[in-house]
Scaffold this active site. Structure first.
Site, PDB file in Angstrom:
ATOM      1  N   ASP A  16       1.738  -4.856  -2.010  1.00  0.00           N
ATOM      2  CA  ASP A  16       0.462  -4.649  -2.689  1.00  0.00           C
ATOM      3  C   ASP A  16      -0.094  -3.252  -2.474  1.00  0.00           C
ATOM      4  O   ASP A  16      -0.482  -2.569  -3.427  1.00  0.00           O
ATOM      5  CB  ASP A  16      -0.569  -5.678  -2.207  1.00  0.00           C
ATOM      6  CG  ASP A  16      -0.251  -7.082  -2.701  1.00  0.00           C
ATOM      7  OD1 ASP A  16       0.870  -7.301  -3.201  1.00  0.00           O
ATOM      8  OD2 ASP A  16      -1.123  -7.951  -2.569  1.00  0.00           O
ATOM      9  N   ARG A  96     -12.209  -5.352  10.526  1.00  0.00           N
ATOM     10  CA  ARG A  96     -12.556  -4.482   9.400  1.00  0.00           C
ATOM     11  C   ARG A  96     -13.388  -3.273   9.783  1.00  0.00           C
ATOM     12  O   ARG A  96     -13.176  -2.184   9.251  1.00  0.00           O
ATOM     13  CB  ARG A  96     -13.258  -5.293   8.312  1.00  0.00           C
ATOM     14  CG  ARG A  96     -12.445  -6.469   7.764  1.00  0.00           C
ATOM     15  CD  ARG A  96     -11.017  -6.091   7.562  1.00  0.00           C
ATOM     16  NE  ARG A  96     -10.217  -7.102   6.880  1.00  0.00           N
ATOM     17  CZ  ARG A  96      -8.917  -7.055   6.801  1.00  0.00           C
ATOM     18  NH1 ARG A  96      -8.238  -6.074   7.391  1.00  0.00           N
ATOM     19  NH2 ARG A  96      -8.245  -7.985   6.160  1.00  0.00           N
ATOM     20  N   ASP A 125     -13.557  -9.150   2.540  1.00  0.00           N
ATOM     21  CA  ASP A 125     -13.058  -7.931   3.158  1.00  0.00           C
ATOM     22  C   ASP A 125     -13.487  -6.674   2.421  1.00  0.00           C
ATOM     23  O   ASP A 125     -13.769  -5.650   3.032  1.00  0.00           O
ATOM     24  CB  ASP A 125     -11.537  -7.991   3.295  1.00  0.00           C
ATOM     25  CG  ASP A 125     -11.127  -8.939   4.406  1.00  0.00           C
ATOM     26  OD1 ASP A 125     -11.912  -9.078   5.363  1.00  0.00           O
ATOM     27  OD2 ASP A 125     -10.056  -9.539   4.310  1.00  0.00           O
ATOM     28  N   SER A 180      -1.742 -16.311   1.431  1.00  0.00           N
ATOM     29  CA  SER A 180      -2.270 -14.982   1.688  1.00  0.00           C
ATOM     30  C   SER A 180      -2.604 -14.921   3.171  1.00  0.00           C
ATOM     31  O   SER A 180      -3.337 -15.776   3.680  1.00  0.00           O
ATOM     32  CB  SER A 180      -3.527 -14.781   0.833  1.00  0.00           C
ATOM     33  OG  SER A 180      -4.194 -13.621   1.228  1.00  0.00           O
TER      34      SER A 180
END
Lengths: 406, 406, 406, 406
Positions: A16, A96, A125, A180
């Site tokens: 990705d 994050r 996210d 995922s």
């Protein structure tokens, strides 16, 4: 597209984000800087270098941030016994802010005017990356390809990759997980696939970091965790750095079937989503931290912390690590931890984390007072009568006036 | 002593409260009414009748209050996901208000001017009994023998019993547990003995309601719990009354090693104390209730409940069940539960309670929106950009003014 | 009586505490040390020396603590915009911790084993004195004469004074106020007398520190208050120490009819009581502090402070200044004040305190963004659509599922 | 533009919303339904009919919603003593939910597929309108012209009006106020103009609903407000409907210079903005409601309400009136008001609102207990010693262990 000249991308090396590299080069005609972090996700980060080079990237950042991650983000969070919605240990959320910070720092170092990431437009996210980036570098531009491009299905994405000769690891792509996933030292998460039906139980082969309780050893494992100012500094007496603590606890927990979680949670962007998580070390830390606090913290301090925890957890989940209100709460939480020192003994057994002992030079547990036996005058039981009478006074006055509680 | 004529005593039939009967008769020269409640503690209550009669008691109340207890106290508390200090399910605390209520009701029925109980002057239970009694009957007198008499050691107490021919069950007294225990349908608790050392692990033979995880079956047990308005109304499809639900879950949980807890807690009267608890059914209910809420409750309602839960738990722990502020919170909690309907599937295995499925006609989980696949326009990913930009605005303004967050 | 050898008394020099001196000497046969503090109550403290000497006191402490009082207690409290029950500025509450601290410090200096005070057994002040003393010196003994002696009416007290030749100022005693009063730099309070009827309006001649709005000047007074880190450091550009700030604001406020308050409040000991207060300077500070925060504090920081303020106020009112939870909250509050710098312009007029201007180098007010005119791209109005859409998502999903809000 | 066929517009009859009518007709080619509400803004609403007709509107809704507004929105909000950021009485915020509700109801009645409003893209009102509309009718479309069109300055707007022969009241337009204003029975607000400089004092001629304190009568006005379940039902003994109460209090307050406010507030969309407000009646209601609660509410209920108020205020300010969390809080607030009955006597004088008396059959004020004189045994002062001792216990244990609070 806007006149962006250089963009720093959070680059995993996977399909990705490799597609994103190419798409940024094509769509924005801009230079791309890649940033790949070793957060303890359990995959090599070095291969990302060759892939980036193959796509013509000149500025490649690959960094081992494991110690910083656990020391400056995970540990501070655990000082607050942080749980989102009663269950979730915030494994994704807490990684994050570090990435956001490094992205904008690298942008400054490299003279980039934008950052980019591979988070979708439906998840939390994107919010966490972007709020962090804006809070630290208010003028930064953000490119979120998933919100912009038209590669909205796996097929179109694969076609794009093929067309642009993106070095996909086809062996890997072949056995593509239906889930995922996201991983760092604190946890690995799973979304999608059959998890989209909240009535369906996850299949055993989904889990990667822990054995099932059924498959765990028949003998318990006992460990002793040493705390200083609310953080674990040693396991079984061996001093360890922050990330080493978590690595070791992950190993011990995972081997004993500890830390699986399967929940439906509320995303900041407004929908509910099903997630499965493995947080072996974190699950142990949560129980153990409460245990060391139970003997060292004042009651009202502990209750005040508990009353503020949901707010603090929400801030982290929603992406406000880099905010003055999170910092303000952190100041208070950290202040409370000066006395949180001592040792907790924990038993791990087939998914169970049981605290079986806690001791501290800073203990407030006073066996002379709590005992059922004679306490040599340390506590006068007659005081309790006055205590109760005055606490009851407002209730008695109200009852006398005819107020009814039933 | 004051001029009390008749006192209603919370009478277990055991040694301590039998001594209290005699002591009340002697010290106050007053008539004693006994109240013995079957709260599901697992012991026969009927034998208390003969013992009371033997001591000359004329008014003897023996009541099965199990259904009322679970329906009107335990279930309402679980609607709030109530946990004290992150761990404790309040098994003792929640039984006291019912007893306090019945004591003052019986006082009114029998024309008594006082109530009495066997709780010590160092614990929370005296507070819970007395606050409840005062709140419901403000003019009631309370006699708390442990705060008044000089029978402060086991020896003096035994001597008093012998001297007054109190019908002690010597076989039982012989194998006297080293622990102070309390039990009702929600839990059994242990204090004292080696537990007074927080570093010492409880011995296996202390536990009475559950097998150890080690001794639990090697095969998991799956159950389905049906919820209506936040309460369990059926197990595996079989409709059950409130107390039957808890009885069945205790059995299932106990057999699978579920529900043991070992903590140091903060008493309302000011000291820390070590307690061990078995709450098999309650442990299952806690996880399952969160699960059914996770798909049926609005996010902000859930978060508001979470932020108020510590306060609500503190009220119950401290003895304020019968207070306008608890009632006020209850109104809000109950209001939230209208939509908490559906089924939760739970796996029990060697101490683990794992939620493996949840479904509801009132679900807010919308797989079209949460999915990673195309959602047919149910959610516009571009909205997220504006959402983030505006949430970031105050942070960006501050950063532009030079405020630093690192 | 117990074997107390020396006691430190909070001594005002008035009749009541003079009687206490004698009563302590008589009842306990112990030495008395007097401590008289100038908190800015507006009465000379030096006369207390002669009175104490006349009663044979050898160790006499008379101290001007005005600066310490305002700097270390009043100002920190105002940083939180602290109001109890929506109205009360905590004038009495905030002086008690300082006195408690000095009492136990003097006890240590003089080798005393106890402290004593003149607060009654029905009020909050006994709690504040004693909690503070116990928290700072856990082994201290406390003698609270009003809870012990039988001088429970004014007549018996006066008779005791006469019998023991206590140097009462009879001229003063003659015109004895019908109110129980307390004063320090922050306020003067009135209780008792006709105030015990909550329907009765206080008589004009009760008030001592302020003119009535009716009697205040017909011309307004404008002042400028300069803030540094949340505290006022200058008035109209003139640098002042903490207590000088409050003295000046009291004068300005009092002259303009500012700061009267008449309320019914809830005491910690369980009853409601009527109180009237004059807090001229504090009333100005409260409005002005909110004004300077309004342009310098981040929104979420301000809201977090607001949500914690009631708890903080309750702690101070209830006597928990010297507690780890108050200290913990203070850490957080103080942390927030680094940016609270600037100038507030205030208009005083016949009881009104009106903020008419605020400015700061640390302002977050950005007129380019807030303006109704073109902002040159500082804010993209289209972002608002996404912001609203995502904030509405959970509400829309619920409505789609048939949830009704009306 | 999308395929919208009919849109319901919140139509004031003024220039801006008249332009919107035309713009909607032109840009969307859709039918427009106008909704004009009399919220007590002090302007005739009937003239809107002719203006709408002149623009070809066929479905015109003009409604007097004053009673509903005050009864179902303003009064419930005041039950919580609601203040945003310590100052603002939420006059604009509280009118939006009613308008949102009527817009979607009219959309349903008229078969419209969209609603529209004249709020800008920088303010809170767009959020309040749209969140309400989405929460009540999840499939509704919203057209917010100010976020879409290019009439971004007053000049372009006027030009558009002229070009389309929009019936502007030029006499009025000539003396156009420099302020952006909003009014309803609760308040009138001012933004923009010189207010964009927070250091500038508003000019006297800006204010419209109140005289200045300087210009107010030299004699005070006394009024008596009768409360039932937390709402005012009579003034000076005369029974009044909800909106009549507010109309009368506005008149009385305005005449006595009551209710002006000048603040900088934090908008939900992320920036600070300066606002000036006149809320004469609301200012009186706020003080009076606290006063009646002060004698009728239990202490802990009052404190719980106070601790939740900031959250409740934030919900209303941010536009979440129509949300399950607001409704949940409302349930709790309303439950608390059953006992809030009685009479409050208030003095109005040159800007001051002074509570001078409060009485109630539901009073919890007990003069026998609070009095300084003998209370005939209603309260035993000795109980206070035990109360303090037990509350101090945790502090003493900590101090004994060497914990320092200074």
């Amino acid at each position: 597209m806007s006149d962006i000249k250089k963009v720093v991308l959070a680059y995993s090396g996977g399909l990705d984000t490799s597609v994103i590299v190419k798409w940024l080069q094509e769509s924005y005609g801009c230079e791309v800087v890649t940033f790949t972090a070793d957060l303890g996700q359990g995959e090599e980060v070095e291969p990302a270098r060759a892939k980036a080079q193959a796509m013509g990237i000149k500025e490649i950042y690959i960094e081992d941030v494991r110690e910083e991650f656990v020391r400056d983000y995970v540990f501070p969070m655990f000082r607050a016994n942080t749980i989102y919605e009663g269950e979730y240990l915030l494994g994704t959320s807490i990684a994050r802010p570090l990435i956001a910070k490094r992205l904008v720092e690298i942008a400054e170092e490299t003279g980039a005017d934008a950052i980019s990431h591979g988070a979708t437009g439906k998840g939390n996210d994107q919010v966490r990356f972007e709020l962090g980036a804006y809070a630290l570098t208010p003028g930064i531009e953000v490119i979120a390809p998933w919100r912009e491009w038209d590669l909205t299905s796996r097929e179109t994405l694969m076609a794009y990759a093929e067309k642009h000769n993106i070095p996909v690891d086809f062996s890997k792509a072949g056995k593509k997980s239906p889930y995922s996933m996201d991983a760092n030292l604190l946890h690995i998460s799973y979304e999608g696939g059959i998890l989209e039906d909240p009535w369906a139980e996850p299949e055993e082969d989904m889990w990667r970091w822990s054995v099932s309780p059924e498959a765990a050893p028949d003998q318990p494992t006992y460990i002793e965790l040493t705390y200083e100012k609310g953080d674990i500094v040693a396991i079984d007496g061996e001093p360890l750095k922050a990330h080493e603590v978590l690595e070791k606890l992950n190993k011990l927990g995972g081997a004993n079937g500890v830390g699986r979680l399967d929940i439906v949670e509320n995303r900041y962007v407004g929908m509910k989503s099903r997630g499965a998580y493995e947080t072996p070390g974190g699950t142990i830390m949560m129980r153990a931290h409460r245990a060391i606090e139970s003997i060292t913290l004042d009651r009202e301090v502990a209750h005040l912390k508990d009353s503020l925890m949901p707010k603090y957890a929400e801030l982290i989940y929603n992406g406000y690590w880099w905010s003055p209100e999170r910092k303000m709460l952190q100041t208070m939480i950290d202040e409370s931890q000066d006395v949180v020192n001592g040792v907790v003994r924990v038993k791990l057994y087939k998914g169970n984390v049981t605290v079986v002992g806690r001791k501290s030079d800073d203990t407030l547990f006073d066996d002379r007072i709590a005992t059922f036996e004679d306490d040599a005058g340390a506590y006068d039981q007659k005081d309790a009568a006055g205590f109760i009478k005055l606490n009851a006074l407002r209730l008695r006055i109200a009852a006398n006036k005819g107020r009814r509680l039933k």
